[in-house]
Scaffold this motif. Sequence first.
Motif, PDB file in Angstrom:
ATOM      1  N   ASN A 102     -54.765  31.618  49.517  1.00 55.85           N
ATOM      2  CA  ASN A 102     -54.515  31.678  48.073  1.00 55.85           C
ATOM      3  C   ASN A 102     -53.063  32.037  47.813  1.00 55.85           C
ATOM      4  OD1 ASN A 102     -57.216  31.179  47.822  1.00 55.85           O
ATOM      5  ND2 ASN A 102     -57.700  33.023  46.654  1.00 55.85           N
ATOM      6  N   TYR A 106     -55.176  28.211  40.537  1.00 60.42           N
ATOM      7  CA  TYR A 106     -55.294  29.634  40.844  1.00 60.42           C
ATOM      8  C   TYR A 106     -54.546  30.435  39.778  1.00 60.42           C
ATOM      9  CZ  TYR A 106     -56.828  27.591  45.185  1.00 60.42           C
ATOM     10  OH  TYR A 106     -57.519  26.841  46.099  1.00 60.42           O
ATOM     11  N   SER A 126     -59.171  32.015  42.440  1.00 60.37           N
ATOM     12  CA  SER A 126     -59.477  30.678  41.919  1.00 60.37           C
ATOM     13  C   SER A 126     -59.759  30.766  40.418  1.00 60.37           C
ATOM     14  CB  SER A 126     -60.691  30.108  42.641  1.00 60.37           C
ATOM     15  OG  SER A 126     -61.101  28.899  42.053  1.00 60.37           O
TER      16      SER A 126
END
Length: 427
Positions: A355, A374, A367
């Motif tokens: 991420n 994101y 998310s």
Amino acid sequence: MIIAFDDTDSRNTGMCTTYLGALLFEELQQYGKITNEPLLIRLNPTIPYKTRGNAAVALQIETERPEEVISHVIERVEDFAQFQDENTNPGVVFIHAGQVESCREELANFFLETVRQVITIDRAKEIISRNKLEARGYKNGRGLIGALAASGAALAEKWDYTYELLAYRQPENWGTLRRVDDESVWKADNATYPETWDNVDMSNNLVVCVPHSVDPVLYGIRGKNKAAIRETADTIEGENTERTLLYRTNQGTDMHLIPASFIEDLQDLHSYTIQLKVTSIPHTIEGGHTFFQSTDERGNTIDCAAFEPTKNFRELVRKLIPEDIVVLSGSVKEGTFNIEKLEIKKLETKSELVNPTCSSCGKKMKSAGKNQGYRCRNCKTTASELEMVEIPRELEIGIYEVPPCARRHLSMPLIRRDKDGYIHPSR
């Protein structure tokens, strides 16, 4: 006169060719003067029909009674050789003073060949016949190969060597549990390492200089410094010994390794050093053996293995990844490269998608939903894709070796090498 012999011992019933060497070293002095150091020569370690350690012995004597020497040696070989074992095929070679120069070059070359190549019995017999050497082969005569090789070592003018002091048990103790005080071995090793090596295996907490087979050897101390070797032996406590002998040997020299450039040059039952590129993730099968594939510059592929006896060395191998560049040293058997040493030349960058990191607070984004990218919950910053980050490798550029409990006699311990560039010399 050079006296050399091989293949008198047995995996099953014991004896040891070096014990016969130690016995004759003492007994032959009644016929003259023993000159030079006794030789213990290790031959190609991959030979499948070797009795145990694949060692031959050579002695040199100045004598005016050569026929008595020959008679004595043959009598002792016939007394001690384990003829009942189908794999024991003794051989003895005698080279008289007047024959030395005429066969020096051929036998010196033969010595190196027997450490690296597969030699036939017929080849050894042909050399003996052509040079008119006095020899005695028993059963199929395979021991003549090692006897000729040890003779060649005595004739060769220069080769790398180390020493091993072998202590032998009282005959009444042969085949029984050895009585050696482990603490004294650790004490001796602490006092003389690195002048001696492979007395203990620190990573596996093992004493390794004391064998477990049925042969007469109580322990063997290896090193380059003769004084340190004797100090180690004097420090070890245990059962009384019958005799000891310090051999000059090709152990710990890597003499068996053949430089190779391409996989197509590798042959079964030979040992090599070769640079390769890792092409698969290492995997471990039932039994603990770890395998991976590597390729050379021509795209040829070979399976490489760190077998279970190499213990913690396998943990290193499991950290390799495709595109790592390595130099492997070891032997080839049934098309698989059995690793003894591994030099890491280049480590491939290892990375993964994670991420994205928030540019404001430095925390990882979450998310935002399916196909919505994101978002940082605190700062409300957004990103559309995962980011690629580098993962630290748990390896370093350098040379690694199997632990002492798995080391072959001929393999050079890293402690003998230049200290620049090696990693974790094993004890």
